[in-house]
Write a protein that holds these residues in place. Sequence first.
Motif, mmCIF file in Angstrom:
data_model
loop_
_atom_site.group_PDB
_atom_site.id
_atom_site.type_symbol
_atom_site.label_atom_id
_atom_site.label_comp_id
_atom_site.label_asym_id
_atom_site.label_seq_id
_atom_site.Cartn_x
_atom_site.Cartn_y
_atom_site.Cartn_z
ATOM 1 N N VAL A 75 0.894 -1.154 0.000
ATOM 2 C CA VAL A 75 0.000 0.000 0.000
ATOM 3 C C VAL A 75 0.931 1.202 0.000
ATOM 4 N N THR A 88 -2.610 0.722 -3.949
ATOM 5 C CA THR A 88 -1.886 -0.533 -3.769
ATOM 6 C C THR A 88 -1.347 -1.006 -5.111
ATOM 7 N N GLU A 115 -5.588 -2.026 1.763
ATOM 8 C CA GLU A 115 -5.913 -0.740 1.136
ATOM 9 C C GLU A 115 -7.366 -0.354 1.452
ATOM 10 N N GLU A 131 -9.236 7.772 -4.835
ATOM 11 C CA GLU A 131 -8.416 7.208 -3.761
ATOM 12 C C GLU A 131 -7.595 8.305 -3.086
#
Length: 169
Positions: A75, A88, A115, A131
């Motif tokens: 990660v 990741t 993650e 993300e």
Amino acid sequence: MPVPRRPRSPPRALLAAYDFVARDVGVTDVLPTPCPACGSRLGVRYPSGWLCAVCEWKLGDAPDGELTAPRVDVVYYVRSANTIKIGTSANPRGRLAQLHFDELLAFERGDRLLERRRHKQFASHRIAGSEWFTANEALEQHVSALRAGVDDPWGLYHRWVSEAIALRY
């Protein structure tokens, strides 16, 4: 005006002592090419050749046919301005080459499951549909804990790869 003095060469005895120690201990330096086993650039130079400082692979030796890079999932945490991406990859060098970011903050050994846990842990600061997370105290503390004692995240990653190689045998 005084004439500048030419620097003196070290006495021959010191050069001989240096060569003697370097023959047994080696000299730490940057490898001429990345290590074929783990990708590290840090090496130890001996009169007989180079060894990778991370996995001790002898530079110039061809990897065995069955020796492929092991899968080491991580990660990663990268910063861009006031945001941090948590992602990741099993190939972080390739993945990070695809991203635009200011700084690699840290690696944490783990896969998509970890993650997802991190995304849930910091969900209140997540930028919708991505993300990326706005930098916040909890996330900064988590990254600081991951960085504790780690000068370079890549060094830590190379150690994990080296350990994975060693565990094969």
